[in-house]
Each structure stands twice: as structure tokens, then as C-alpha cells.
Design a protein around this motif. Structure first.
Motif, PDB file in Angstrom:
ATOM      1  N   ILE A   1      -7.262   6.344  -2.762  1.00 21.87           N
ATOM      2  CA  ILE A   1      -8.192   5.311  -2.308  1.00 21.87           C
ATOM      3  C   ILE A   1      -7.597   3.912  -2.480  1.00 21.87           C
ATOM      4  O   ILE A   1      -7.838   3.026  -1.656  1.00 21.87           O
ATOM      5  CB  ILE A   1      -9.565   5.438  -3.012  1.00 21.87           C
ATOM      6  CG1 ILE A   1     -10.617   4.555  -2.353  1.00 21.87           C
ATOM      7  CG2 ILE A   1      -9.466   5.093  -4.480  1.00 21.87           C
ATOM      8  CD1 ILE A   1     -11.113   5.075  -1.069  1.00 21.87           C
ATOM      9  N   ILE A   2      -6.805   3.693  -3.517  1.00 18.37           N
ATOM     10  CA  ILE A   2      -6.214   2.366  -3.732  1.00 18.37           C
ATOM     11  C   ILE A   2      -5.161   2.045  -2.658  1.00 18.37           C
ATOM     12  O   ILE A   2      -5.193   0.956  -2.089  1.00 18.37           O
ATOM     13  CB  ILE A   2      -5.660   2.241  -5.161  1.00 18.37           C
ATOM     14  CG1 ILE A   2      -6.823   2.282  -6.154  1.00 18.37           C
ATOM     15  CG2 ILE A   2      -4.860   0.950  -5.326  1.00 18.37           C
ATOM     16  CD1 ILE A   2      -6.406   2.327  -7.587  1.00 18.37           C
ATOM     17  N   PRO A   3      -4.235   2.963  -2.350  1.00 19.11           N
ATOM     18  CA  PRO A   3      -3.334   2.658  -1.228  1.00 19.11           C
ATOM     19  C   PRO A   3      -4.092   2.472   0.086  1.00 19.11           C
ATOM     20  O   PRO A   3      -3.744   1.596   0.883  1.00 19.11           O
ATOM     21  CB  PRO A   3      -2.417   3.873  -1.155  1.00 19.11           C
ATOM     22  CG  PRO A   3      -2.438   4.458  -2.504  1.00 19.11           C
ATOM     23  CD  PRO A   3      -3.812   4.188  -3.039  1.00 19.11           C
ATOM     24  N   PHE A   4      -5.151   3.249   0.286  1.00 19.72           N
ATOM     25  CA  PHE A   4      -5.925   3.092   1.515  1.00 19.72           C
ATOM     26  C   PHE A   4      -6.646   1.750   1.539  1.00 19.72           C
ATOM     27  O   PHE A   4      -6.829   1.167   2.613  1.00 19.72           O
ATOM     28  CB  PHE A   4      -6.932   4.234   1.683  1.00 19.72           C
ATOM     29  CG  PHE A   4      -7.749   4.100   2.938  1.00 19.72           C
ATOM     30  CD1 PHE A   4      -7.154   4.287   4.174  1.00 19.72           C
ATOM     31  CD2 PHE A   4      -9.081   3.768   2.885  1.00 19.72           C
ATOM     32  CE1 PHE A   4      -7.892   4.151   5.330  1.00 19.72           C
ATOM     33  CE2 PHE A   4      -9.825   3.634   4.034  1.00 19.72           C
ATOM     34  CZ  PHE A   4      -9.231   3.826   5.267  1.00 19.72           C
TER      35      PHE A   4
ATOM     36  N   LEU B   1       5.564   3.644   6.052  1.00 21.99           N
ATOM     37  CA  LEU B   1       6.463   2.539   5.716  1.00 21.99           C
ATOM     38  C   LEU B   1       7.465   2.299   6.838  1.00 21.99           C
ATOM     39  O   LEU B   1       7.716   1.156   7.227  1.00 21.99           O
ATOM     40  CB  LEU B   1       7.178   2.861   4.402  1.00 21.99           C
ATOM     41  CG  LEU B   1       7.909   1.745   3.704  1.00 21.99           C
ATOM     42  CD1 LEU B   1       6.969   0.612   3.371  1.00 21.99           C
ATOM     43  CD2 LEU B   1       8.539   2.278   2.437  1.00 21.99           C
ATOM     44  N   VAL B   2       8.010   3.364   7.369  1.00 18.30           N
ATOM     45  CA  VAL B   2       8.975   3.246   8.459  1.00 18.30           C
ATOM     46  C   VAL B   2       8.288   2.739   9.730  1.00 18.30           C
ATOM     47  O   VAL B   2       8.806   1.842  10.411  1.00 18.30           O
ATOM     48  CB  VAL B   2       9.676   4.600   8.706  1.00 18.30           C
ATOM     49  CG1 VAL B   2      10.509   4.565   9.969  1.00 18.30           C
ATOM     50  CG2 VAL B   2      10.523   4.980   7.509  1.00 18.30           C
TER      51      VAL B   2
ATOM     52  N   GLY C   1       0.809  -1.215   0.000  1.00 20.63           N
ATOM     53  CA  GLY C   1       0.000   0.000   0.000  1.00 20.63           C
ATOM     54  C   GLY C   1       0.842   1.265   0.000  1.00 20.63           C
ATOM     55  O   GLY C   1       0.538   2.229  -0.705  1.00 20.63           O
ATOM     56  N   CYS C   2       1.923   1.268   0.776  1.00 18.74           N
ATOM     57  CA  CYS C   2       2.795   2.450   0.820  1.00 18.74           C
ATOM     58  C   CYS C   2       3.534   2.645  -0.497  1.00 18.74           C
ATOM     59  O   CYS C   2       3.709   3.780  -0.948  1.00 18.74           O
ATOM     60  CB  CYS C   2       3.772   2.342   1.978  1.00 18.74           C
ATOM     61  SG  CYS C   2       2.998   2.571   3.588  1.00 18.74           S
TER      62      CYS C   2
END
Length: 131
Positions: free
Chosen positions: A107-110, A75-76, A11-12
Motif C-alpha cells: 500500500i505504501i508504494p502504491f 521502474l523501467v 515508489g518503485c
């Protein structure tokens, strides 16, 4: 690597690529509109409309840049924070914020950060039973 970490990683990465693409596209469109406006002798009304358009796009560009850094922070956080429940809460909250400030382009990463956050909230480390 746990399931929530894999979902968060994907996702990130999608979020980072999306925000870079949006920044490049908007920068290209703003630069092109500047060039096209300056090729002719613009009237005062055309110049005013152009400036209004540029000022309306500026908050979106700033929000997209902030979302880029939010995806890097997520990500971290995913791999550094060892408490899964805290990681899940941060994934959900920062994912919603990143989606909202990109005007729902994120919306796709979420859609990948949401299940990652839920799985992280429900995560229980396996305990080894003595023989």
C-alpha cells in the motif's frame, strides 16, 4: 526529470525493498519452522499442520516475487516510455496489481505510484513560444 518520474522512482524503490524484505522474512520463518519441527519427533498431526501451513504460504511467496518483478518493470517503463499518458495508465494498473498480489502489503508504494500515475496522465510538455 519530471515530477511523475520522481514519485515513481521513490515508489518503485520502496516496493522493491518491501518485497525483498517480505521474501527474506517468509523464507526465514519457513526455514525456522522446518528446523524446529525436525528437532523433535513430530506426530503425524503436527507434520500435517506444518505442511498445510507451508502450502498456504506458497502463493504469497510467489505473488511477492511477481510483485518484485512488477516494480522493476514499472521502474523501467517510467524512464523508457516517452508517452506520459501511457506511462500513467501503466503505473496505475500495475501498481494496483502489485498491491493486490502482496495482500495489501504494497500500500505504501502504491500511495506513491497513484499520484505519479495521475500526474503522468495530466502531464503536458511545455512548449517554447517564439519571441
Amino acid at each position: 526529470m519530471e515530477t511523475y518520474q520522481v514519485l515513481s522512482l521513490i515508489g518503485c524503490i520502496f516496493g522493491i525493498l518491501l518485497t525483498i524484505g517480505l521474501l527474506l522474512l517468509e523464507g526465514f520463518l519457513l526455514g525456522t519452522s522446518d528446523v524446529l519441527l525436525n528437532m523433535t519427533k513430530p506426530t503425524e498431526q503436527e507434520r500435517t499442520i506444518h505442511e498445510a501451513t507451508k502450502s498456504s504460504v506458497s502463493p504469497f511467496l510467489a505473488g511477492t516475487a511477481i510483485a518484485f518483478f512488477l516494480y522493476i518493470v514499472l521502474l523501467v517503463i517510467t524512464f523508457v516510455v516517452k508517452r506520459a499518458k501511457l506511462t500513467g495508465i501503466l503505473l496505475l494498473v500495475l501498481g494496483v496489481i502489485a498491491m493486490a498480489i502482496t495482500n495489501f502489503w504494497g500500500i505504501i508504494p502504491f500511495a506513491l505510484l497513484l499520484p505519479a500515475g495521475i500526474v503522468a496522465l495530466r502531464y503536458k510538455p511545455e512548449t517554447v513560444k517564439p519571441i
